[in-house]
Design an enzyme around this catalytic site. Structure first.
Site, PDB file in Angstrom:
ATOM      1  CG  LEU A   1      54.786   0.350   4.549  1.00 54.49           C
ATOM      2  CD1 LEU A   1      54.077  -0.334   4.935  1.00 54.49           C
ATOM      3  CD2 LEU A   1      54.545   2.108   4.733  1.00 54.49           C
TER       4      LEU A   1
ATOM      5  CD  GLN B   1      49.041   4.100   1.458  1.00 62.14           C
ATOM      6  OE1 GLN B   1      49.122   3.755   2.369  1.00 62.14           O
ATOM      7  NE2 GLN B   1      48.631   3.180   0.421  1.00 62.14           N
ATOM      8  CG  PHE B   2      47.540   9.257   3.934  1.00 65.68           C
ATOM      9  CD1 PHE B   2      46.201   9.944   3.888  1.00 65.68           C
ATOM     10  CD2 PHE B   2      47.618   8.380   3.870  1.00 65.68           C
ATOM     11  CE1 PHE B   2      44.897   9.944   3.766  1.00 65.68           C
ATOM     12  CE2 PHE B   2      46.672   7.704   3.412  1.00 65.68           C
ATOM     13  CZ  PHE B   2      45.627   7.807   3.167  1.00 65.68           C
TER      14      PHE B   2
ATOM     15  CD  GLU C   1      54.008   3.159   1.103  1.00 63.78           C
ATOM     16  OE1 GLU C   1      53.419   3.655   1.595  1.00 63.78           O
ATOM     17  OE2 GLU C   1      54.852   3.393   1.611  1.00 63.78           O
TER      18      GLU C   1
ATOM     19  CD  GLU D   1      56.213   5.666   3.126  1.00 62.74           C
ATOM     20  OE1 GLU D   1      56.917   5.172   4.287  1.00 62.74           O
ATOM     21  OE2 GLU D   1      55.062   4.999   3.608  1.00 62.74           O
TER      22      GLU D   1
ATOM     23  CG  HIS E   1      45.883  10.433   7.751  1.00 63.06           C
ATOM     24  ND1 HIS E   1      46.712  10.085   8.999  1.00 63.06           N
ATOM     25  CD2 HIS E   1      46.160   9.269   6.792  1.00 63.06           C
ATOM     26  CE1 HIS E   1      46.995   8.555   8.263  1.00 63.06           C
ATOM     27  NE2 HIS E   1      46.209   7.576   7.137  1.00 63.06           N
TER      28      HIS E   1
HETATM   29  C1  TPP Z   1      55.606   5.596   6.923  1.00 65.42           C
HETATM   30  C2  TPP Z   1      54.188   5.719   7.075  1.00 65.42           C
HETATM   31  N1  TPP Z   1      53.635   4.487   5.442  1.00 65.42           N
HETATM   32  C3  TPP Z   1      52.249   5.113   4.665  1.00 65.42           C
HETATM   33  C4  TPP Z   1      51.828   4.379   5.718  1.00 65.42           C
HETATM   34  C5  TPP Z   1      50.313   3.773   5.394  1.00 65.42           C
HETATM   35  N2  TPP Z   1      49.943   2.981   5.781  1.00 65.42           N
HETATM   36  C6  TPP Z   1      49.237   2.392   7.017  1.00 65.42           C
HETATM   37  S1  TPP Z   1      49.159   0.872   7.323  1.00 65.42           S
HETATM   38  C7  TPP Z   1      49.971   0.660   6.171  1.00 65.42           C
HETATM   39  C8  TPP Z   1      50.569  -1.061   6.282  1.00 65.42           C
HETATM   40  C9  TPP Z   1      50.806  -1.611   7.252  1.00 65.42           C
HETATM   41  O1  TPP Z   1      50.693  -2.542   6.614  1.00 65.42           O
HETATM   42  P1  TPP Z   1      51.524  -3.530   8.091  1.00 65.42           P
HETATM   43  O2  TPP Z   1      52.686  -3.025   8.662  1.00 65.42           O
HETATM   44  O3  TPP Z   1      51.405  -5.043   7.623  1.00 65.42           O
HETATM   45  O4  TPP Z   1      50.207  -4.153   8.957  1.00 65.42           O
HETATM   46  P2  TPP Z   1      49.254  -3.901   8.974  1.00 65.42           P
HETATM   47  O5  TPP Z   1      48.144  -2.655   8.694  1.00 65.42           O
HETATM   48  O6  TPP Z   1      48.594  -5.247   7.700  1.00 65.42           O
HETATM   49  O7  TPP Z   1      48.737  -4.117  10.295  1.00 65.42           O
HETATM   50  C10 TPP Z   1      49.842   1.183   5.272  1.00 65.42           C
HETATM   51  C11 TPP Z   1      50.393   1.969   4.083  1.00 65.42           C
HETATM   52  C12 TPP Z   1      51.735   5.321   7.345  1.00 65.42           C
HETATM   53  N3  TPP Z   1      50.651   5.229   8.128  1.00 65.42           N
HETATM   54  N4  TPP Z   1      53.200   5.676   7.428  1.00 65.42           N
END
Ligand code: TPP
Ligand code: MG
Lengths: 363, 326
Positions: free
Chosen positions: B58, B82-83, B29, B60, B129
């Site tokens: 997105l 990513q984390f 990602e 995993e 995190h």
């Molecule tokens: C399962 C998971 N993978 C990765 C992340 C890291 N992360 C946080 S927000 C985000 C993007 C989310 O995009 P979206 O669903 O479009 O929501 P937005 O941030 O645009 O509100 C990511 C990859 C996470 N929080 N949870």
């Protein structure tokens, strides 16, 4: 044998209040003056909260957070269509939803400043804590909705928020499927803000709309102008009415835009143009809502200034409250590992406190 | 020689190996255009193109599941979570398939993939995190778990990880990403997986640490050595599993005393395994119980309280003295 067509699908788009603030009178929902006022106030409060939080964050007085600026209609208006019996299951970018339901801002700030105290909003208010694991909350929404059915709480449905990026996770698809199979009273609201951090919406899915995901799970799906508070209200209202009537889940795609950075740790210049951002500023949900309210005679220059002053004073107060609350016990994390105290963990609490004392003694 | 931080050093290893071997693919990602949220993959998308540096949807589980297929077809995927806090969504694929492919087929199929993930606390971030769950991955046979502690070993271990014939979970202590710079040799340097490193030799006490704990541990070791005019042997574990117990046991046989420093909660962690290995092979050489400095068995507190729970220099120093005085 010739192919036989066995399905035919279409997806509709709903807009009621356009970018210029012109309303389609045929579709205009009948919200009372008070309801309209509360909705606008909460959207403005969310916007001003972002601005203040950004300042606090830059001054080192707050942790990382993701601003919701630009999405106020998409995450606030749905709650104005709900009753207090309906649940809110969200993630980290819906300040307006939480504030609308009455979560004190000081609590919201405490969360983003790294304290679990920020998650202690009264459970009777039916707002689940923010879910950071993208899309995982959509399944909790389905379970809650099942429980409402099971308990016979017919007036209770669940509104769950997720992002466009989240629609790529398996959890989301599993949630849609469960909700459909169980005919659970859930309203899935996808805030399609065009970006998941640096990943554009078109790289999440080749599908023309996110709303059409609903087709595969045999539930109503609609694409809505997510910057139009009236359309968001109306689409959610209809979905909730169906849910309350036992007619199952709905998927709403709110087309909106994340006007600011993903979080304060992100730099959008790396992956998108400022021109794109400028184009979306022209569709600002607050601007068009204000014009609408002015045209209805519900708002003018003077009353808007008064509202802005009132909101600023509220934010000032809540920031003070939040910053004054500093006497939270350090070892409280040991209280909440399990509901039952265990000697193995209590022994560690003793060691933890002894260590803090030694560190204090050594300066 | 160039002075690099850990982000740049891992980026160097990825760049080198992508240039060496066209089978190496980076996916995850935001790893492409954005260069990763920590910039570890910065520039790779420009250099090697979108077919080799993939901004994925997105998901995993899909990232790791697809990496398994790529690996079985002869590619060398380096997938980013990513984390680490979101890597658990991929465990069904890692535990259920990647780790077992070799054993399942008696070596007919293998799964050479690298699963990179920033892990660990102290960066004032939101929930998920902060955790240090190396032990969770270490309990899966068939997976090598690697944790670098500085730029130089990060680069050398990453090269070894990509070339390894089996799945490697490569956990990057994000607190150390930009904390300091080190000379990283221009020429290729590869560090064998499965080996700990004696960072400094000593005779009075053995100290074992890894990842972000190496820095406060080094400081505490310096302090106590000077204060007591003794020498302490410091071991950087580098690979959590399979664990290089021999290096630790040899050292303990020499010093008779040992302290282990771990960022993770106290119970069921790598430090417990180290104590068990010492118990297996060096118990009768011990002059004191093996000391442990760890986090506590609590759900990681949000960052407002997090630092109080993490081992720091003072706490480590006190533990060294307690073990020396026993
Ligand atoms: C399962 C998971 N993978 C990765 C992340 C890291 N992360 C946080 S927000 C985000 C993007 C989310 O995009 P979206 O669903 O479009 O929501 P937005 O941030 O645009 O509100 C990511 C990859 C996470 N929080 N949870
Ligand atoms: Mg998004």
């Amino acid at each position: 044998m010739p192919l036989k067509k066995i399905g035919d699908f279409s997806i509709s788009y709903l807009q009621i209040l356009n970018e210029k603030g012109v309303v389609d009178a045929k579709l205009e929902p009948k919200l009372s003056d008070d309801e309209l006022h509360k909705l606008y106030r909460t959207m403005l409060l969310a916007r001003e909260t972002d601005a203040r939080m950004l300042k606090l964050q830059r001054q080192g007085r707050l942790g990382t957070f993701g601003p919701g600026t630009g999405q106020e209609a998409a995450f606030t208006a749905p709650i104005s269509a709900a009753s207090d019996e309906d649940w809110i299951v969200g993630t980290f970018r819906e300040p307006g939803a939480r504030l609308f339901r009455g979560e004190p801002l000081s609590q919201y700030l405490a969360y983003f400043n790294g304290y679990e105290e920020g998650n202690t909003f009264d459970p009777a208010k039916r707002v689940l804590p923010m879910s950071v694991i993208v899309a995982s909350q959509t399944l909790h929404a389905v379970g809650l909705a099942y429980a409402m059915q099971y308990k016979g709480e017919k007036d209770s449905a669940v509104i769950t928020f997720l992002g466009d990026g989240a629609t790529s996770e398996g959890d989301f698809h599993e949630a849609l499927n469960f909700a459909s199979v169980w005919q659970a009273p859930v309203v899935f609201i996808v805030q399609n803000n065009q970006w998941a951090i640096s990943t554009p919406r078109k790289m999440q899915t080749r599908a023309k709309t996110i709303a059409q995901r609903a087709v595969a799970y045999d539930m109503p799906g609609i694409q809505v102008d997510g910057n139009d508070p009236l359309a968001m209200y109306q689409a959610t209202k209809e979905a909730l009415d169906r849910a309350h009537a036992g007619e199952g889940p709905t998927l709403i795609e709110a087309v909106t835009y994340r006007l600011m950075m993903h979080t304060t740790a992100d730099d959008p210049k790396k992956y998108r143009s400022e021109d794109e951002e400028k184009e979306w500023w022209k569709k600002d949900p607050l601007t068009r809502f204000r014009v609408y309210l002015e045209n209805k005679g519900l708002l003018d220059e003077k009353s808007h200034a008064a509202l802005a002053t009132e909101i600023k004073a509220y934010i000032d107060d809540e920031v003070k409250k939040f910053e004054a609350a500093t006497d939270w016990p350090p070892d409280i994390s040991f209280d909440h590992v399990l509901g039952t105290r265990h000697p193995s963990i209590e022994r560690q609490r003793t060691a933890f406190l002894a260590n803090l004392n030694k560190e204090a003694a050594n300066g | 020689m160039a002075k690099l931080n850990m982000v740049q050093a891992i980026n160097l290893a990825l760049t080198e190996e992508m240039a060496n071997d066209e089978n190496v693919i980076v996916l995850g990602e935001d790893v492409g255009v954005d260069g990763g949220v920590f910039r570890v993959t910065d520039g790779l998308h420009d250099k090697f193109g979108e077919k080799r540096v993939i901004d994925t949807p997105l998901a995993e589980s899909a990232i790791v599941g697809a990496s398994i297929g790529m690996a079985m077809a002869g590619l060398r995927p380096v997938a980013e979570m990513q984390f680490s806090g979101f890597s658990y969504l991929s465990i069904p694929q890692l535990e259920g398939n990647a780790s077992r492919m070799r054993a399942r087929t008696m070596g007919k199929w293998t799964c050479p993939l690298v699963l990179r993930m920033p892990y660990g606390g102290a960066v004032r971030a939101l929930e998920h995190h902060s955790e240090s769950r190396e032990a969770m991955y270490a309990t899966i046979p068939g997976v090598t778990v690697v944790i670098p502690s500085g730029p130089r070993n990060a680069r050398a271990l990453m090269l070894a990880a990509i070339r390894d014939p089996d799945p490697v979970v490569f956990m990057e202590p994000k607190r150390s990403y930009r904390a300091f710079r080190e000379e990283v040799p221009e020429e290729e340097e590869v560090r064998e997986l499965g080996k700990a490193q004696v960072v400094q030799a000593g005779t009075d006490l053995t100290v074992v640490a890894w990842g972000a704990m190496m820095r406060p541990t080094l400081k505490a070791v310096d302090l106590i050595q000077k204060k007591r005019n003794i020498t302490i042997e410091l071991i950087d574990l580098l690979t959590i599993a399979p664990m290089d117990a021999d290096t630790i046991v040899e050292s303990v046989k020499k010093t008779g005393r040992c302290v282990v420093v771990q960022e993770a909660p106290r119970s069921f962690g790598a430090s417990s395994e180290i104590v068990a290995r010492i118990n297996d092979d060096a118990l009768l050489y011990l002059e004191a119980p093996v000391g442990r400095v760890t986090n506590y068995d609590v759900v990681t507190p949000y960052f407002g309280r997090e630092m109080m729970y993490l081992p720091d220099e003072q706490r480590i120093a006190r533990s060294l003295e307690e073990t020396l005085d026993f």
